[in-house]
Design an enzyme around this catalytic site. Structure first.
Site, PDB file in Angstrom:
ATOM      1  N   TYR A  23       0.853  -1.192   0.000  1.00 32.23           N
ATOM      2  CA  TYR A  23       0.000   0.000   0.000  1.00 32.23           C
ATOM      3  C   TYR A  23       0.877   1.225   0.000  1.00 32.23           C
ATOM      4  O   TYR A  23       1.849   1.291   0.768  1.00 32.23           O
ATOM      5  CB  TYR A  23      -0.888  -0.015   1.249  1.00 32.23           C
ATOM      6  CG  TYR A  23      -1.776   1.205   1.398  1.00 32.23           C
ATOM      7  CD1 TYR A  23      -2.818   1.446   0.505  1.00 32.23           C
ATOM      8  CD2 TYR A  23      -1.587   2.108   2.451  1.00 32.23           C
ATOM      9  CE1 TYR A  23      -3.643   2.558   0.655  1.00 32.23           C
ATOM     10  CE2 TYR A  23      -2.418   3.210   2.615  1.00 32.23           C
ATOM     11  CZ  TYR A  23      -3.437   3.429   1.707  1.00 32.23           C
ATOM     12  OH  TYR A  23      -4.258   4.535   1.875  1.00 32.23           O
ATOM     13  N   ASP A  61       9.099   2.907  -0.182  1.00 30.96           N
ATOM     14  CA  ASP A  61       8.030   3.463   0.634  1.00 30.96           C
ATOM     15  C   ASP A  61       8.257   2.981   2.066  1.00 30.96           C
ATOM     16  O   ASP A  61       7.898   1.864   2.428  1.00 30.96           O
ATOM     17  CB  ASP A  61       6.654   3.024   0.116  1.00 30.96           C
ATOM     18  CG  ASP A  61       5.530   3.646   0.931  1.00 30.96           C
ATOM     19  OD1 ASP A  61       5.803   4.188   2.024  1.00 30.96           O
ATOM     20  OD2 ASP A  61       4.369   3.574   0.484  1.00 30.96           O
ATOM     21  N   LYS A  86       4.317   8.586   9.226  1.00 34.50           N
ATOM     22  CA  LYS A  86       4.112   7.928  10.526  1.00 34.50           C
ATOM     23  C   LYS A  86       5.130   8.356  11.597  1.00 34.50           C
ATOM     24  O   LYS A  86       4.977   9.445  12.138  1.00 34.50           O
ATOM     25  CB  LYS A  86       4.015   6.416  10.320  1.00 34.50           C
ATOM     26  CG  LYS A  86       2.777   6.117   9.424  1.00 34.50           C
ATOM     27  CD  LYS A  86       2.335   4.695   9.341  1.00 34.50           C
ATOM     28  CE  LYS A  86       0.986   4.603   8.630  1.00 34.50           C
ATOM     29  NZ  LYS A  86       0.963   3.868   7.394  1.00 34.50           N
TER      30      LYS A  86
HETATM   31  C1  LIG Z   1       0.309   4.415   6.052  1.00 36.28           C
HETATM   32  C2  LIG Z   1       1.019   4.197   4.767  1.00 36.28           C
HETATM   33  C3  LIG Z   1       0.884   5.073   3.678  1.00 36.28           C
HETATM   34  C4  LIG Z   1      -0.109   6.188   3.665  1.00 36.28           C
HETATM   35  O1  LIG Z   1       0.147   7.171   4.621  1.00 36.28           O
HETATM   36  P1  LIG Z   1      -1.055   8.132   5.083  1.00 36.28           P
HETATM   37  O2  LIG Z   1      -0.381   9.098   5.999  1.00 36.28           O
HETATM   38  O3  LIG Z   1      -2.078   7.258   5.718  1.00 36.28           O
HETATM   39  O4  LIG Z   1      -1.574   8.786   3.853  1.00 36.28           O
HETATM   40  C5  LIG Z   1       1.677   4.877   2.569  1.00 36.28           C
HETATM   41  N1  LIG Z   1       2.545   3.867   2.509  1.00 36.28           N
HETATM   42  C6  LIG Z   1       2.701   2.985   3.515  1.00 36.28           C
HETATM   43  C7  LIG Z   1       3.690   1.886   3.396  1.00 36.28           C
HETATM   44  C8  LIG Z   1       1.923   3.120   4.671  1.00 36.28           C
HETATM   45  O5  LIG Z   1       2.045   2.212   5.640  1.00 36.28           O
END
Ligand SMILES: *Cc1c(COP(=O)(O)O)cnc(C)c1O
Length: 436
Positions: free
Chosen positions: A146, A241, A274
């Site tokens: 994701y 990511d 995060k």
């Molecule tokens: C949480 C997450 C996102 C999205 O971040 P948001 O702040 O919720 O938009 C993107 N990539 C990864 C791997 C994530 O865990």
């Protein structure tokens, strides 16, 4: 039947009238596991309390950011001081430079970065930048990873090998995902085929180095090495990511873990979120200077944000990073997380419940499967009904894990040995109900 006296039920009924599904992000609604979401009234350390005043040991930690637990005194003080000086200016501040310098010092592959407000925004912009910098259109992503909810990334795998995907959301026209190639995670042969077919058109490959949105699945070292080599060979950018794994699995993120196995390993671009915001809306993307200089106002790739680099969010992020880089922080957090997964595994074994777990730093995952999955298809072989029994059994015992089997879990420095022991004891009881 008398009306429920459960205050979570009452709040959910009220929320449903005004907020679609009662929640502002879908997984909070407990649709996968059933039952009523817990409305959080307050949180402190490793715990939160719901509307009924019931206490839970929190293994979600806002889906990762709360690595110091809730309300850490140094972070709280920094936020309070920053708030008193102003919420938002729309003009640059020194604190943005400090945070950017701090992040670049922790993640050496980042030479320059830009701060934004969400992981979605950061991932979306990293893709635009990769396309702008290479002049190419195609993007490679992996099934089960994701990267936020930008249109081009809401794609599931196509039916054939190395084919283009289908939108996973209504409202995303097929043309918008026509340049997104979706491959199987950890499948080297498929990766090689995709680059052989489309290499000269691929702008970037985006991946979660340890996938945390299909529970917890590591990229193998061989797969990681091939991703790097193929991107280099074909002039595509490797985009890590690390919104979830950054400053969470190790101070330097998952890339620092892989760099130990692959000397010199580094991605071209990294997406963070995060933990770097410590629970405030803050995210970032950064990498090679030459690529980052393609961004406006220096270059032709546009990106902007009213609240980007927000002074209260940057204060929260900075205070959080300053705590986690103290010597020994990650060693202690990792040991704690390993005690949790080790204890859960032993309890499951004792009850003869098929179970396996993995962890890195303060992030973990477990499966009611005999062996760790390597990709999304294998993750989905978990039986959701058995997971739901485990979830509700733990919840009833005051242990809050993610309400879906395809989510990772998080331990914070605020979790005590007693919290870990209480969690394992609760799980031992619940495993009795899961005996085959
Ligand atoms: C949480 C997450 C996102 C999205 O971040 P948001 O702040 O919720 O938009 C993107 N990539 C990864 C791997 C994530 O865990």
């Amino acid at each position: 039947m008398p009306p429920s006296t459960d205050l979570n039920d009452a709040l959910m009924a009220r929320a449903r009238q005004i907020i679609p599904g009662g929640v502002n992000s879908p997984v909070r609604a407990f649709r996968a596991v059933g039952g009523t979401p817990r409305f959080v009234r307050r949180a402190q350390g490793a715990y939160f309390w719901d509307a009924n005043g019931q206490r839970y040991i929190d293994y979600i930690g806002s889906w990762g950011p709360m690595i110091l637990g809730h309300g850490h005194p140094a972070v709280l003080e920094a936020v309070q001081r920053a708030a008193a000086e102003g919420f938002s200016f729309g003009a640059p501040t020194e604190r943005e430079i400090e945070l950017a310098e701090e992040i670049a010092a922790l993640v050496p592959s980042i030479e320059m970065l830009r701060l934004v407000s969400s992981g979605t925004e950061a991932g979306m912009t990293a893709i635009r930048l990769a396309r702008g910098a290479t002049g190419r259109s195609k993007i490679v992503k992996f099934e089960g990873c994701y990267h936020g909810h930008a249109d081009a990334l809401l794609v599931k795998a196509g039916s054939g090998l190395a084919t283009f995907g289908h939108p996973t959301s209504a409202g995303v026209p097929p043309e918008v995902v026509q340049h997104t190639l979706v491959l199987e995670y950890n499948n080297v042969a498929q990766l090689e085929e995709a680059f052989a077919l489309h290499g000269q058109d691929i702008a970037g490959l985006i991946m979660e180095p340890i996938a945390g949105n299909m529970n917890f699945v590591r990229a193998t070292v061989e797969f990681t090495r091939r991703c790097r080599e193929l991107c280099t060979q074909h002039g595509a950018l490797l985009i890590y990511d690390e919104v979830m794994t950054g400053c969470r699995v190790a101070l330097g993120g998952a890339q620092s873990v892989y760099a130990k196995a692959i000397p010199g390993f580094a991605p071209d671009l990294t997406v963070l979120g995060k933990v770097i915001g410590g629970g405030m809306p803050l995210a970032a993307f950064g990498g090679k200077r030459a690529v980052m200089e393609q961004l406006a106002p220096l270059g032709p790739v546009y990106q902007a944000g009213t609240l980007s680099g927000n002074p209260v969010a940057t204060a929260c992020g900075l205070a959080t990073l300053r705590e986690i880089k103290r010597p020994g922080f990650f060693e202690s957090l990792s040991a704690k997380t390993r005690r949790l997964t080790g204890g859960l595994s032993a309890a499951a074994r004792q009850a003869s419940v098929p179970f396996c777990a993995d962890c890195e730093g303060g992030m973990f995952g477990f499966f009611l499967l005999p062996k760790l999955p390597q990709n999304y298809g294998q993750v989905m072989q978990s039986e959701s009904s058995r997971f739901n029994t485990l979830f509700h059994g733990l919840l009833a015992r005051g242990i809050y894990i993610a309400p879906a089997l395809y989510e990772a879990g998080f331990v914070s420095s605020a979790h005590s040995d007693e919290d870990i022991a209480a969690t394992i004891a609760a799980a031992s009881e619940v495993f009795q109900a899961l005996r085959l």
